[in-house]
Motif scaffolding. Structure first.
Motif, short mmCIF file in Angstrom:
data_model
loop_
_atom_site.label_atom_id
_atom_site.label_comp_id
_atom_site.label_asym_id
_atom_site.label_seq_id
_atom_site.Cartn_x
_atom_site.Cartn_y
_atom_site.Cartn_z
N ASP A 1 -4.08 5.87 -7.94
CA ASP A 1 -5.40 6.46 -8.48
C ASP A 1 -5.46 7.88 -8.01
OD1 ASP A 1 -5.90 5.87 -5.57
OD2 ASP A 1 -7.37 4.64 -6.15
N GLY A 2 -4.72 8.34 -7.21
CA GLY A 2 -5.02 9.82 -6.70
C GLY A 2 -5.52 9.83 -5.55
N VAL A 3 -5.84 8.73 -4.75
CA VAL A 3 -6.48 9.07 -3.41
C VAL A 3 -5.80 7.87 -2.72
CG1 VAL A 3 -8.70 8.50 -1.90
CG2 VAL A 3 -8.50 9.87 -4.34
N GLU A 4 -5.49 8.13 -1.35
CA GLU A 4 -4.70 6.98 -0.40
C GLU A 4 -5.89 6.69 0.51
OE1 GLU A 4 -1.34 8.38 1.30
OE2 GLU A 4 -0.18 8.73 -0.28
N ASP A 5 -6.41 5.37 0.13
CA ASP A 5 -7.71 4.87 0.81
C ASP A 5 -7.50 3.54 1.11
OD1 ASP A 5 -7.63 4.05 -1.53
OD2 ASP A 5 -9.73 4.59 -2.13
N GLY A 6 -6.20 2.89 1.07
CA GLY A 6 -6.20 1.67 1.55
C GLY A 6 -6.50 0.58 0.37
N LEU A 7 -6.65 1.20 -0.69
CA LEU A 7 -7.30 0.32 -1.88
C LEU A 7 -6.36 0.87 -3.03
CD1 LEU A 7 -11.23 0.74 -1.64
CD2 LEU A 7 -9.73 -1.00 -0.65
N ILE A 8 -6.04 -0.32 -3.86
CA ILE A 8 -5.28 -0.18 -5.21
C ILE A 8 -6.48 -0.45 -6.44
CG2 ILE A 8 -3.54 -1.12 -6.40
CD1 ILE A 8 -2.15 -2.14 -3.97
N ALA A 9 -6.81 0.70 -6.87
CA ALA A 9 -7.60 0.74 -7.99
C ALA A 9 -7.53 -0.20 -9.11
CB ALA A 9 -8.24 1.79 -8.63
N LEU B 1 1.02 -1.24 -0.02
CA LEU B 1 0.16 -0.02 0.05
C LEU B 1 0.91 1.14 -0.04
CD1 LEU B 1 -2.99 -0.85 2.38
CD2 LEU B 1 -2.95 -0.99 0.06
N ALA B 2 1.99 1.21 0.89
CA ALA B 2 2.86 2.40 0.73
C ALA B 2 3.33 2.66 -0.47
CB ALA B 2 4.18 2.07 1.61
N GLN B 3 3.58 1.56 -1.48
CA GLN B 3 4.21 2.11 -2.84
C GLN B 3 2.80 2.22 -3.60
OE1 GLN B 3 7.31 -0.70 -4.38
NE2 GLN B 3 6.21 -0.50 -6.41
N CYS B 4 1.67 1.66 -3.60
CA CYS B 4 0.81 1.73 -4.64
C CYS B 4 -0.63 2.23 -4.38
CB CYS B 4 0.62 0.24 -5.43
SG CYS B 4 2.08 -0.55 -6.22
N ASP B 5 -0.70 2.52 -3.02
CA ASP B 5 -2.00 3.02 -3.00
C ASP B 5 -2.43 4.37 -3.39
OD1 ASP B 5 -4.57 3.61 -1.62
OD2 ASP B 5 -3.66 3.91 0.49
#
Length: 598
Positions: A276-284, A269-273
């Motif tokens: 998508d422009g939003v750090e929300d714990g999800l990788i779109a 998550l630190a690298q890829c969250d």
């Protein structure tokens, strides 16, 4: 209910007005219910049709022409579910051993039929829940006749795989014959058949959904296939087998354990969250995440490994994510493994303790010893005896035309006017979502992009686990958009998914570490007949909601408002790009002649 205001002066008029007020108050909930039951845009406003005969009369229905000698309705009783929906519940057999159930509403049927798929290796009747239909008004109002089958065997083990007939029933025959039998019973009960017919299923139920579209294109008008085990042969006998053995040391003990997965997940998550422009714990879009597990490797001689992974653990992570290859040729043996962002759900194949078995091990042993090969191997086979090479794929190819649902030629289904919705969770570790993307891309290649988009859609849900649950929004209604597409010609676009408060999952994933599995089979002869299936109401206390658009489009945050509110997201660019690798089973995703029986 007739109503008149009695004469008798002011007192009479006052009493009548009071009575009228009481009546209006009593009718208010009914008016509200009627408004709530109004069909969604595009969904046909079909009148309710009530039974033309009695429930008990269905015991006389002749099913011999459908299932053969010995096929019959054995039980038919009037039942009422907890929501007060009254129905005629029917159970019967299609020869030689397919058990099926049909639930026919007596006061609420709106001329629609819904058949439910069955997950795992089935062996049970599952008519109690409908997936991917949260808040579907027609379902909540009891508008469908609903059916399901145990797929020709009872019990969740694979001993039935010794019988070629039961293999054929499981592969394709049971659901098709259940559809024919259910429609015959609908016609007998209501005096007419359904106007529209639908199928929905997830996991093996998703495979069954695609089997219907590929083999029996006239059975259903709309088909919803969730996380389909379409690549059945490779899925169980190679993917799950590899996920089990890749994490073993020389003594057969697990190297990577569940309590280490949060370290990996946080690093991903630190690298890829924020991609998508939003750090929300999800990788779109996990395909855009180029994560190297080597960045987590502990320094040589480190005494504290609480925030890093040992070299052996890093090697296991690579194997689990990348999947197996033939050691001699380098050819990949699967399309791909679990995607980055799914690490908390790796508990499907990463145990809590080093000596625990896992769900993947159970799936693989079950398939290899019971159903996947033309002749079952001798007793005592273990996964240590399994070779991961191209010869293994060739062995599995023998029954590929029987079990698999990877035929991309859907011209028959398209020609019948059928509509298909595929969906998969990006964090599904039971079945890699890359299988479903590869199938959809194969359909586009076979049918042409424009033709495929005219009748098929694929939705990918960030953070969703296998079929439901997870760290992202997973509560969704795909049944209503499907009805609007079939009945009103309104092709679906954005679908809003919701995540309830407390539904995010914990550090070990929503289902916890270790293995799970389906409940045991019902005893068909004595179990209570099913009532109308429970209709899940959408959660009102939400952690967040998010639109999901048809592949390959991604949602885009507007840049203002609340990123946890779907209303503040729009349709972004079509930026998801996936090309299936040149793997040993690539030919499975090309047109083939289905096998009827081994």
């Amino acid at each position: 209910m007739p109503f008149t205001i009695s004469p008798g002066g002011e007192a009479g008029r006052a009493g009548g007005l009071r009575a009228l007020a009481v009546l209006l108050l009593a009718l208010a909930p009914l008016r509200a219910a009627a408004q709530d039951a109004a069909p969604a845009p595009g969904v046909a406003d079909l009148p309710v049709v009530r039974p033309a005969g009695s429930c008990a009369d269905l015991l006389k229905t002749d099913l011999t022409d459908i299932g053969g000698e010995g096929s019959a309705v054995q039980r038919a009783e009037e039942v009422t579910n907890d929501a007060g929906i009254a129905a005629c519940s029917v159970q019967g057999t299609l020869a030689p051993s397919i058990t099926f159930a049909v639930v026919l509403p007596t006061e609420t049927w709106t001329q629609r039929y819904l058949q439910l798929g069955c997950g795992g290796l089935c062996g049970r009747l599952s008519v109690d829940q409908v997936g991917a239909a949260s808040g579907c008004q027609v379902l909540q109002a009891g508008g469908f006749a609903v059916a399901a089958t145990d797929m020709g065997h009872q019990g969740s083990d694979a001993t039935w795989g010794n019988d070629p007939q039961k293999r054929a029933d499981f592969a394709h025959r049971a659901n098709h014959l259940t559809a024919l039998a259910a429609k015959a019973l609908i016609a007998a009960f209501y005096g007419q058949g359904p106007q529209f017919s639908y199928f929905t299923g997830c996991s093996d139920g998703g495979r069954e959904a695609l089997i219907e579209a590929q083999r029996y294109p006239d059975d259903f008008d709309g088909i919803i296939a969730g996380a389909p085990a379409a690549n059945f042969q490779v899925q169980n006998s190679v993917y799950h087998a590899w996920q089990a053995v890749a994490n073993k040391d020389a003594e057969g003990r697990a190297i990577l354990l569940a309590d280490r997965l949060p370290i990996l997940h946080r690093a991903v998550l630190a690298q890829c969250d924020g991609l998508d422009g939003v750090e929300d714990g999800l990788i779109a879009n996990p395909l855009a995440c180029d994560f190297d597990p080597g960045t987590l490797q502990c320094e040589a001689g480190a005494s504290d490994t609480s925030a890093c992974l040992t070299p052996a653990e890093v090697e296991v992570v690579r194997k689990l994510h990348d999947g197996p290859s033939d050691p001699a040729t380098g050819k990949r043996l699967t399309i791909g493994g679990p995607q980055w962002g799914s690490e908390l759900r790796w508990t499907v194949f990463v145990p809590e303790a080093a000596t625990d078995t896992t769900q993947s091990e159970d799936h693989a042993v079950e398939a290899i010893t019971g159903v996947s090969l033309p002749e079952n191997p001798p007793e005592g086979l273990t996964l240590a005896d399994v070779a991961f090479d191209e010869a293994r794929i060739e062995q599995l190819a023998a029954l590929h035309p029987l079990y698999d649902a990877t035929n991309p030629d859907l011209s028959g289904f398209q020609g019948s006017g059928g509509k298909l919705i595929l969906y998969h969770g990006w964090s599904d570790t039971d079945i890699s979502p890359l299988n479903t993307i590869a199938y959809y891309e194969a359909v586009r290649a076979q049918m042409g992009d424009a033709a495929a988009e005219g009748f098929a859609r694929l939705y990918l849900f960030p953070g969703m686990y296998h079929c439901s649950q997870g760290e992202g929004p997973y509560e969704v209604d795909l049944l209503t958009p499907m009805m609007a597409w079939v009945e009103g010609g309104q092709a679906p676009d954005g679908i809003v998914a919701r995540q309830p408060q407390g539904g995010e999952g914990n550090e070990f994933g929503q289902f916890g570490p270790g293995k799970g599995g389906p409940p045991g089979a019902d005893d068909a002869a004595t179990a209570p007949l099913p009532g109308y299936p429970a209709a899940e109401a959408p959660s009102t206390d939400l952690a967040r909601s998010r639109p999901v658009y048809p592949y390959p489009a991604l949602p885009a945050f507007s840049g203002h408002g609340d990123p946890n509110d779907a209303a503040d997201w729009t349709k972004g660019d079509a930026t998801v790009a996936f090309t299936a690798p040149d793997w040993a089973g690539a030919g499975f995703f090309t047109p083939y002649q289905p096998m009827e029986r081994q």
